[in-house]
Design an enzyme around this catalytic site. Structure first.
Site, PDB file in Angstrom:
ATOM      1  CG  HIS A 259      -0.933   4.263   4.348  1.00  0.00           C
ATOM      2  ND1 HIS A 259      -1.655   3.987   5.490  1.00  0.00           N
ATOM      3  CD2 HIS A 259      -0.476   3.063   3.887  1.00  0.00           C
ATOM      4  CE1 HIS A 259      -1.628   2.682   5.708  1.00  0.00           C
ATOM      5  NE2 HIS A 259      -0.932   2.099   4.755  1.00  0.00           N
TER       6      HIS A 259
ATOM      7  CB  CYS B 124      -0.959  -0.006   1.185  1.00  0.00           C
ATOM      8  SG  CYS B 124      -0.201  -0.390   2.777  1.00  0.00           S
TER       9      CYS B 124
END
EC number: 1.2.1.11
Length: 338
Positions: A241, A129
């Protein structure tokens, strides 16, 4: 061409996002089959306005589908990925198991879509990710001025570690307000009101495996000559994130030039106002398809250096969205044969 799609691990965070994104993007699926472990047989998952009942992975015939999206972890991918591929389904796997296999392309469509033509095992890997959003940002800059070195510090949400990790953050946060002592279970330290500079296992050189993944995967996807060092940190957020990135180039590239290049690049939205609130935070990127770039500026500590802030929804671009985009790319290039 409409295709039949199986989603392995459909009850997890990423599996449910895959189903949501396929429906949102009007993916041409004539049938979608959610698969899960035996204990989840019959459990319903949402696909748009529909409710689909999960079927048993162990007894499923993958020859009946064209695409198998895997969102169930490395051990499941290791066992069932090759079986599904051998049965004729194009496997797109979100785990780390196949990523560094030289015969398995590792793809972020905005960066290296042409790699979809290099399939040898009928398997395509989805990157980590934190890597996915980083290479989307780096690709247009690399094309413009050739990257020599990248230093990145990540601020990774708890959803990257699964639903249990999100629950741990919620329960610890709630408990602190009633004077309960936080008990780490999924994490090595208290995560509520804290940050943990440790994601995945430690390696002999002192880096964690998450940091190694970012380095190795960036090289495989973008350019083997790029030098990259990462410091990966878990933070007490649920989704999204963040990454603070410093890049050193071989050739000069001003911040204004970089800003214009990024504005034209696929998958990127630049929100970069040099004022209070003139940037995007993880909370604001949740549910969006884009990788957001802010705080773009010259790094005066090196020749030809730039620094920027990058955020993205890790369950989307970092996992589910990228997998669906790979499937779309394979369809558009006639890789999938019914």
């Amino acid at each position: 061409m409409e295709v039949k799609v199986a989603v392995v691990g459909a009850t997890g965070n990423v599996g449910q996002e895959m189903l949501a994104i396929m429906e949102e993007r009007l993916f041409p699926a004539s049938e979608v089959i959610p698969l899960a472990s035996r204990r989840s047989i019959g459990r319903e998952v949402s696909y748009g306005d529909k409710k689909l009942k999960c079927r048993d992975l162990e007894n499923f015939d993958f020859s009946t589908v064209d695409i198998a999206l895997f969102a169930a972890g490395g051990s499941v991918a290791k066992e069932w990925g090759p079986k599904a591929a051998k049965a004729g389904a194009l496997v797109i796997d979100n785990s780390s198991h196949f990523r560094m296999d030289p015969d398995v392309p590792l793809i972020v469509p905005e960066v290296n879509a042409d790699a979809v033509t290099q399939i040898k095992k009928n398997i395509i890997a989805n990157p980590n990710c934190s890597t996915a959003q980083l290479v989307v940002a780096l690709k247009p800059l690399h094309d413009a001025a050739k990257i020599k070195r990248v230093v990145v510090s990540t601020y990774q949400s708890t959803s990257g570690a699964g639903k249990d990790a999100m629950d741990e953050l919620f329960n610890q946060t709630k408990g602190i307000f009633v004077n309960d002592t936080p008990t780490p279970e999924k994490f090595t330290k208290q995560i509520a009101f804290n940050v943990i500079p440790h994601i995945d296992v430690f390696m002999e050189d002192g880096f964690t495996k998450e940091e190694w993944k970012m380095t190795s995967e960036t090289k495989k996807i973008l350019d083997t000559k790029i030098k990259l060092t990462a410091n990966c940190v878990r933070v007490p957020t649920f989704v999204g994130h963040g990454e603070a990135v410093n890049v050193e180039f071989e050739n000069p590239l001003s911040d204004d030039e970089a800003r214009e290049i990024l504005r034209e690049a696929p998958g990127i939205l630049v929100v970069d106002k040099r004022e209070d609130g003139g940037y995007v935070t993880p909370v604001e990127c949740v549910g969006d398809f884009a990788t957001f770039i802010s705080r773009l500026r010259v790094d005066p500590t090196v020749d030809n250096g730039l620094a920027f802030w990058c955020v993205s929804d890790n369950l989307r671009k970092g996992a589910a969205l990228n997998a669906v985009q790979i499937a779309e790319t394979a369809l558009n290039r006639n890789i999938i044969k019914k």
